[in-house]
Design an enzyme around this catalytic site. Sequence first.
Site, PDB file in Angstrom:
ATOM      1  N   PHE A   1      43.434  37.968  44.981  1.00  0.00           N
ATOM      2  CA  PHE A   1      42.173  38.695  44.771  1.00  0.00           C
ATOM      3  C   PHE A   1      42.112  39.294  43.358  1.00  0.00           C
ATOM      4  O   PHE A   1      41.249  38.929  42.544  1.00  0.00           O
ATOM      5  CB  PHE A   1      42.086  39.754  45.880  1.00  0.00           C
ATOM      6  CG  PHE A   1      41.135  40.883  45.647  1.00  0.00           C
ATOM      7  CD1 PHE A   1      39.841  40.656  45.195  1.00  0.00           C
ATOM      8  CD2 PHE A   1      41.520  42.202  45.920  1.00  0.00           C
ATOM      9  CE1 PHE A   1      38.959  41.708  45.002  1.00  0.00           C
ATOM     10  CE2 PHE A   1      40.656  43.256  45.741  1.00  0.00           C
ATOM     11  CZ  PHE A   1      39.372  43.014  45.266  1.00  0.00           C
ATOM     12  N   ILE A   2      43.053  40.157  43.020  1.00  0.00           N
ATOM     13  CA  ILE A   2      42.964  40.857  41.731  1.00  0.00           C
ATOM     14  C   ILE A   2      43.395  39.940  40.587  1.00  0.00           C
ATOM     15  O   ILE A   2      42.756  39.896  39.536  1.00  0.00           O
ATOM     16  CB  ILE A   2      43.805  42.156  41.755  1.00  0.00           C
ATOM     17  CG1 ILE A   2      43.311  43.068  42.896  1.00  0.00           C
ATOM     18  CG2 ILE A   2      43.732  42.880  40.411  1.00  0.00           C
ATOM     19  CD1 ILE A   2      44.107  44.338  43.107  1.00  0.00           C
TER      20      ILE A   2
ATOM     21  N   SER B   1      50.064  45.119  51.497  1.00  0.00           N
ATOM     22  CA  SER B   1      49.759  45.654  52.832  1.00  0.00           C
ATOM     23  C   SER B   1      50.882  46.538  53.372  1.00  0.00           C
ATOM     24  O   SER B   1      52.037  46.110  53.513  1.00  0.00           O
ATOM     25  CB  SER B   1      49.444  44.543  53.831  1.00  0.00           C
ATOM     26  OG  SER B   1      49.491  45.045  55.141  1.00  0.00           O
TER      27      SER B   1
ATOM     28  N   SER C   1      48.838  53.347  44.660  1.00  0.00           N
ATOM     29  CA  SER C   1      48.597  54.775  44.921  1.00  0.00           C
ATOM     30  C   SER C   1      49.320  55.253  46.172  1.00  0.00           C
ATOM     31  O   SER C   1      49.464  56.463  46.378  1.00  0.00           O
ATOM     32  CB  SER C   1      47.106  55.017  45.100  1.00  0.00           C
ATOM     33  OG  SER C   1      46.642  54.250  46.190  1.00  0.00           O
TER      34      SER C   1
ATOM     35  N   TYR D   1      56.333  49.273  51.917  1.00  0.00           N
ATOM     36  CA  TYR D   1      55.536  48.750  50.798  1.00  0.00           C
ATOM     37  C   TYR D   1      55.481  49.722  49.617  1.00  0.00           C
ATOM     38  O   TYR D   1      55.808  49.336  48.479  1.00  0.00           O
ATOM     39  CB  TYR D   1      54.126  48.369  51.287  1.00  0.00           C
ATOM     40  CG  TYR D   1      53.199  47.942  50.190  1.00  0.00           C
ATOM     41  CD1 TYR D   1      53.329  46.696  49.581  1.00  0.00           C
ATOM     42  CD2 TYR D   1      52.195  48.789  49.722  1.00  0.00           C
ATOM     43  CE1 TYR D   1      52.481  46.303  48.556  1.00  0.00           C
ATOM     44  CE2 TYR D   1      51.350  48.404  48.704  1.00  0.00           C
ATOM     45  CZ  TYR D   1      51.492  47.167  48.122  1.00  0.00           C
ATOM     46  OH  TYR D   1      50.666  46.785  47.103  1.00  0.00           O
TER      47      TYR D   1
ATOM     48  N   ASN E   1      43.091  51.517  46.360  1.00  0.00           N
ATOM     49  CA  ASN E   1      42.233  50.716  47.260  1.00  0.00           C
ATOM     50  C   ASN E   1      41.156  49.916  46.533  1.00  0.00           C
ATOM     51  O   ASN E   1      39.963  50.254  46.575  1.00  0.00           O
ATOM     52  CB  ASN E   1      41.604  51.617  48.323  1.00  0.00           C
ATOM     53  CG  ASN E   1      42.657  52.092  49.292  1.00  0.00           C
ATOM     54  OD1 ASN E   1      43.443  52.986  48.974  1.00  0.00           O
ATOM     55  ND2 ASN E   1      42.730  51.471  50.459  1.00  0.00           N
TER      56      ASN E   1
ATOM     57  N   VAL F   1      40.450  47.159  54.334  1.00  0.00           N
ATOM     58  CA  VAL F   1      39.475  47.597  55.329  1.00  0.00           C
ATOM     59  C   VAL F   1      38.053  47.153  55.001  1.00  0.00           C
ATOM     60  O   VAL F   1      37.287  46.772  55.890  1.00  0.00           O
ATOM     61  CB  VAL F   1      39.566  49.137  55.523  1.00  0.00           C
ATOM     62  CG1 VAL F   1      39.113  49.899  54.284  1.00  0.00           C
ATOM     63  CG2 VAL F   1      38.785  49.570  56.736  1.00  0.00           C
TER      64      VAL F   1
ATOM     65  N   ARG G   1      39.788  57.361  51.395  1.00  0.00           N
ATOM     66  CA  ARG G   1      40.399  56.646  50.277  1.00  0.00           C
ATOM     67  C   ARG G   1      39.508  56.750  49.038  1.00  0.00           C
ATOM     68  O   ARG G   1      38.293  56.811  49.141  1.00  0.00           O
ATOM     69  CB  ARG G   1      40.569  55.152  50.611  1.00  0.00           C
ATOM     70  CG  ARG G   1      41.523  54.840  51.766  1.00  0.00           C
ATOM     71  CD  ARG G   1      42.962  55.056  51.338  1.00  0.00           C
ATOM     72  NE  ARG G   1      43.909  54.621  52.361  1.00  0.00           N
ATOM     73  CZ  ARG G   1      44.360  55.396  53.344  1.00  0.00           C
ATOM     74  NH1 ARG G   1      43.934  56.632  53.455  1.00  0.00           N
ATOM     75  NH2 ARG G   1      45.243  54.931  54.200  1.00  0.00           N
TER      76      ARG G   1
HETATM   77  C1  UD2 Z   1      45.744  49.762  50.290  1.00  0.00           C
HETATM   78  C2  UD2 Z   1      46.284  48.449  49.834  1.00  0.00           C
HETATM   79  C3  UD2 Z   1      47.722  48.575  49.531  1.00  0.00           C
HETATM   80  C4  UD2 Z   1      47.957  49.694  48.536  1.00  0.00           C
HETATM   81  C5  UD2 Z   1      47.271  50.969  49.014  1.00  0.00           C
HETATM   82  C6  UD2 Z   1      47.234  52.056  47.966  1.00  0.00           C
HETATM   83  C7  UD2 Z   1      45.104  46.591  50.864  1.00  0.00           C
HETATM   84  C8  UD2 Z   1      45.075  45.624  51.996  1.00  0.00           C
HETATM   85  N1  UD2 Z   1      46.103  47.461  50.885  1.00  0.00           N
HETATM   86  O1  UD2 Z   1      46.429  50.162  51.461  1.00  0.00           O
HETATM   87  O2  UD2 Z   1      48.189  47.355  49.012  1.00  0.00           O
HETATM   88  O3  UD2 Z   1      47.557  49.340  47.263  1.00  0.00           O
HETATM   89  O4  UD2 Z   1      45.913  50.729  49.318  1.00  0.00           O
HETATM   90  O5  UD2 Z   1      46.814  53.235  48.554  1.00  0.00           O
HETATM   91  O6  UD2 Z   1      44.274  46.570  49.981  1.00  0.00           O
HETATM   92  N2  UD2 Z   1      41.707  50.609  58.522  1.00  0.00           N
HETATM   93  C9  UD2 Z   1      40.910  50.694  59.644  1.00  0.00           C
HETATM   94  N3  UD2 Z   1      40.552  49.528  60.268  1.00  0.00           N
HETATM   95  C10 UD2 Z   1      40.939  48.311  59.818  1.00  0.00           C
HETATM   96  C11 UD2 Z   1      41.757  48.239  58.646  1.00  0.00           C
HETATM   97  C12 UD2 Z   1      42.136  49.418  58.034  1.00  0.00           C
HETATM   98  O7  UD2 Z   1      40.549  51.772  60.105  1.00  0.00           O
HETATM   99  O8  UD2 Z   1      40.578  47.298  60.428  1.00  0.00           O
HETATM  100  C13 UD2 Z   1      42.082  51.869  57.858  1.00  0.00           C
HETATM  101  C14 UD2 Z   1      43.572  52.034  57.653  1.00  0.00           C
HETATM  102  O9  UD2 Z   1      44.187  52.567  58.810  1.00  0.00           O
HETATM  103  C15 UD2 Z   1      43.594  52.996  56.461  1.00  0.00           C
HETATM  104  C16 UD2 Z   1      42.349  52.588  55.665  1.00  0.00           C
HETATM  105  O10 UD2 Z   1      41.525  51.861  56.557  1.00  0.00           O
HETATM  106  O11 UD2 Z   1      43.450  54.319  56.895  1.00  0.00           O
HETATM  107  C17 UD2 Z   1      42.660  51.709  54.488  1.00  0.00           C
HETATM  108  O12 UD2 Z   1      43.461  50.648  54.952  1.00  0.00           O
HETATM  109  P1  UD2 Z   1      43.742  49.354  54.048  1.00  0.00           P
HETATM  110  O13 UD2 Z   1      44.655  48.478  54.820  1.00  0.00           O
HETATM  111  O14 UD2 Z   1      42.462  48.786  53.552  1.00  0.00           O
HETATM  112  O15 UD2 Z   1      44.428  49.965  52.763  1.00  0.00           O
HETATM  113  P2  UD2 Z   1      45.683  50.939  52.587  1.00  0.00           P
HETATM  114  O16 UD2 Z   1      45.133  52.241  52.130  1.00  0.00           O
HETATM  115  O17 UD2 Z   1      46.585  50.933  53.755  1.00  0.00           O
END
Ligand code: UD2
Length: 333
Positions: free
Chosen positions: A12-13, A85, A125, A148, A177, A192, A216
Amino acid sequence: MARILVTGCAGFIGSWIAETLIARGSVVCGLDNFETGKRANIAHLLSGSASGRFEFIECDLRDPGAAARACQGVDIIFHQAALPSVPRSVKDPRTSHTANIDGTFNLLEGARAAGVQRIVYAASSSAYGNQAGFPRVETMLPMPIAPYPVQKVTGELYMQSYWQVYGLETVCLRYFNIFGPRQVPDSPYSGVMARFILQMMRGERPTIFGDGHHARDFTYIENAVSANLLALEAPAEKVAGRVFNVACGQSHTLNHIFRILADLLDFKQPPVYAPPRAGDIRMSLADISAAREAFGYDPQVGLEEGLRRTVAWYREQFALASPQPVEKGNCAC
Ligand code: UD2
């Protein structure tokens, strides 16, 4: 002209960085192992007008020899290759450990041997963990929770070490994010935004892990790309050996994101709520003044505009993947 290597160029990036560099006239060498990257993300770089300025190497940075060969003759590296992830790393820490720590170490060793001048590294982050104090400032101690972020912080420490010990100019960008076109939408480990958009387009109810108040500092992809290009051009005395937040400086809850996307996609059903994911942080919000001061980072695309562009792109992809039958009476022929 500087020779630029983009690792994870089919991701992606990475694909956005490679494409933007080529559009600006650079010659780019891209590397990917397709573990999560997609051939479709670089198809347009391999053909057409960009093809003379893009070279592709399929290789895995876990292989030290392949990493060393990829660095030969290279001046600048954008190191985006990683197995991202948080939940993936919780489920299978060893696989992401080898990709994120061994892969990064092999690249640094290859870069050192080849005399590479600068590496701009995709840090995360998630390094800040759940400690007190917002917004997050780079001077806070890292407090990673899941494997991670531990791996990504290890990469940062290695980057800083190679600057201090070997004089390799390394710049760490802590992504908050990042979202936008080309983010994989259909994996259990998808970000997400991409996941919610695809689910809403399919008429499925998205699941919010937690009470929806998790928040986020969501950052549109073009802002992250601009940070990378600015970090490339900045003088070493301003950026080498340093870590910078790359974000927008605003935090949005998942409930808020759900509502905006539901409006954009005319989705009428409520979300499903489920328990929070193990290893998740609750909130992120960045102070972006260090990047602003060191290299003039200034995010231009806000959340709502970023979401509009992202939804438009997924709609187009979805339409291409599932062509609608032509209705009787609508045919212009
Ligand atoms: C993202 C990045 C990770 C890292 C991080 C930095 C992705 C996939 N992951 O992790 O690599 O850079 O940011 O902070 O970009 N959620 C839901 N429902 C869903 C999926 C997620 O509620 O179906 C929630 C999840 O529990 C979290 C938030 O959305 O609270 C963000 O989740 P994520 O997987 O998009 O990203 P994050 O913050 O874990």
